[in-house]
Scaffold this active site. Structure first.
Site, mmCIF file in Angstrom:
data_model
loop_
_atom_site.group_PDB
_atom_site.id
_atom_site.type_symbol
_atom_site.label_atom_id
_atom_site.label_comp_id
_atom_site.label_asym_id
_atom_site.label_seq_id
_atom_site.Cartn_x
_atom_site.Cartn_y
_atom_site.Cartn_z
ATOM 1 N N GLU A 93 -2.978 7.670 -4.868
ATOM 2 C CA GLU A 93 -3.252 7.181 -6.230
ATOM 3 C C GLU A 93 -4.477 7.858 -6.834
ATOM 4 O O GLU A 93 -5.476 8.037 -6.125
ATOM 5 C CB GLU A 93 -3.477 5.661 -6.182
ATOM 6 C CG GLU A 93 -2.237 4.919 -5.753
ATOM 7 C CD GLU A 93 -2.454 3.420 -5.588
ATOM 8 O OE1 GLU A 93 -3.509 2.900 -5.981
ATOM 9 O OE2 GLU A 93 -1.544 2.772 -5.062
ATOM 10 N N HIS A 109 -0.385 0.084 -9.906
ATOM 11 C CA HIS A 109 -1.107 -0.804 -8.970
ATOM 12 C C HIS A 109 -1.677 -2.032 -9.702
ATOM 13 O O HIS A 109 -2.894 -2.229 -9.753
ATOM 14 C CB HIS A 109 -2.224 -0.024 -8.251
ATOM 15 C CG HIS A 109 -2.635 -0.657 -6.956
ATOM 16 N ND1 HIS A 109 -3.093 0.063 -5.883
ATOM 17 C CD2 HIS A 109 -2.663 -1.955 -6.550
ATOM 18 C CE1 HIS A 109 -3.387 -0.753 -4.885
ATOM 19 N NE2 HIS A 109 -3.126 -1.996 -5.264
ATOM 20 N N ARG A 122 0.856 -1.187 0.000
ATOM 21 C CA ARG A 122 0.000 0.000 0.000
ATOM 22 C C ARG A 122 0.895 1.242 0.000
ATOM 23 O O ARG A 122 1.889 1.302 0.739
ATOM 24 C CB ARG A 122 -0.910 0.029 1.227
ATOM 25 C CG ARG A 122 -2.121 -0.900 1.125
ATOM 26 C CD ARG A 122 -3.106 -0.437 0.044
ATOM 27 N NE ARG A 122 -4.282 -1.288 -0.078
ATOM 28 C CZ ARG A 122 -4.423 -2.303 -0.928
ATOM 29 N NH1 ARG A 122 -3.435 -2.620 -1.757
ATOM 30 N NH2 ARG A 122 -5.545 -2.989 -0.984
HETATM 31 C C1 DGY Z 1 -5.442 -5.921 -3.198
HETATM 32 O O1 DGY Z 1 -6.125 -6.916 -3.470
HETATM 33 O O2 DGY Z 1 -5.442 -5.413 -2.071
HETATM 34 C C2 DGY Z 1 -4.593 -5.361 -4.284
HETATM 35 O O3 DGY Z 1 -3.991 -4.193 -3.930
HETATM 36 C C3 DGY Z 1 -5.362 -5.248 -5.585
HETATM 37 O O4 DGY Z 1 -5.633 -6.517 -6.019
#
Ligand code: DGY
Length: 325
Positions: A268, A286, A239
């Protein structure tokens, strides 16, 4: 009896939508973009289930807009920092995520970033495509070795441990931090449990696999970057807010660390000023779980959870477990 109503906040694999349509009235956000808050508040009204994305902030206001008949919000993601779990629990709404099915895709993607950063793949590809390559040069695009170096893993959960296991292919020494040591993993992969200071000091490659929580926000900031080796590479496919992105831009500009590979960003899709101009960072939008197989598997999990809850059964991936008591 009328069919239950399910809203999907953004197009996900058609196969998933088709499966849901066999049982429910399903409406999907028609735009190729995330909904605005106002649109989301409108769209969720009177739905029995909502399939959300990590870009949708699901708070008390959204849950109230959905109404008391709404039984489940199923996140099409494993991360759920977009959810207000307390607000959902207080309203008796079940929240679920998609754990397990994206571990390999995400871990492999973190490796793709690591290798691309170490060997300057994006930067040298841009050079070739721009027609600037005039033949082999002994001092062009000198990168960093990966084999026999030290890999630091912050967070040895499902994805972190998959990521660390793949280091065997490069004969790396593995060091890691986690809530507690994992003796079995250490025995199998010759890994060493260390504190954060050691992790920062000894890692040639440091990859983040932590959930975003108040205590992990800016896990890497200016002080941490200064504690790393000048030859070190930072990888983040977890993240964005785990890293103070402004501090990272400054560190990359001043060669405090050697490079970074980023799949995720603090705000983002906006990048910190100066980040996109730097050559010593690989940036992708991402996409860690973006493979056909993984996205279908994520679709199967959200579908199973929605079907179970709308049929009066407990879901398999409830995050706010108190709601089931
Ligand atoms: C998640 O699943 O948390 C990813 O960041 C996106 O698939």
């Amino acid at each position: 009896m009328s069919k239950s109503s399910v809203y999907v906040t953004r197009m996900i694999p058609q196969q998933t939508i088709d499966t849901l349509r066999e049982r429910y009235d399903v409406e999907v956000n028609p735009h190729d973009r995330a909904l605005t808050k106002e649109e989301l508040l409108q769209a969720v009204r009177r739905r029995d289930a909502v399939i959300s994305l990590l870009t949708d902030k699901i708070d008390g206001e959204v849950l109230d807009a959905a109404g008391p008949q709404c039984k489940i919000i199923a996140n099409y993601a494993v991360g759920f920092n977009n959810f207000d779990l307390d607000a959902a629990t207080a309203r008796g709404v079940i929240m679920t995520n998609t754990p397990g099915v994206l571990d390999d895709a995400t871990a492999t993607h973190a490796w793709a970033l690591l290798l691309a950063t170490a060997r300057r793949i994006s930067e040298s590809e841009r050079y070739v495509r721009a027609g600037r390559w005039h033949g082999w040069a002994p001092m062009a695009f000198i990168g960093q070795d990966v084999d026999n170096t030290t890999l630091g893993v912050a967070g040895l959960g499902r994805i972190g441990s998959k990521f660390a296991r793949k280091a065997a292919a490069f004969d790396m020494n593995i060091i890691y931090t986690d809530a507690k040591p994992n003796a079995e993993f250490e025995r199998q992969y010759n890994a060493r449990f260390v504190d954060k200071t050691t992790l920062l000091r000894e890692s040639d490659y440091l990859s983040l696999h932590l959930p975003l929580l108040p205590e992990t926000h800016h896990y890497i900031g200016a002080a941490e970057l200064s504690a790393m080796k000048p030859t070190a590479v930072l990888i983040n496919a977890a993240r964005g807010p785990l890293v103070d992105e402004k501090a990272l831009v400054a560190a990359l500009k001043q060669n405090v660390i050697w490079g970074a590979g980023l799949d995720v960003f603090e705000d983002e899709p906006v990048l910190a000023p100066g980040l996109a101009e730097l050559d010593n960072v690989v940036i992708v939008p991402h996409i860690a779980s973006a493979t056909t197989q993984t996205r279908l598997a994520m679709g199967k999990i959200v579908t199973d959870n929605v079907i179970r809850v709308l049929s009066g059964e407990a879901p398999l991936n409830c995050i706010n477990l108190q709601v089931l008591k």
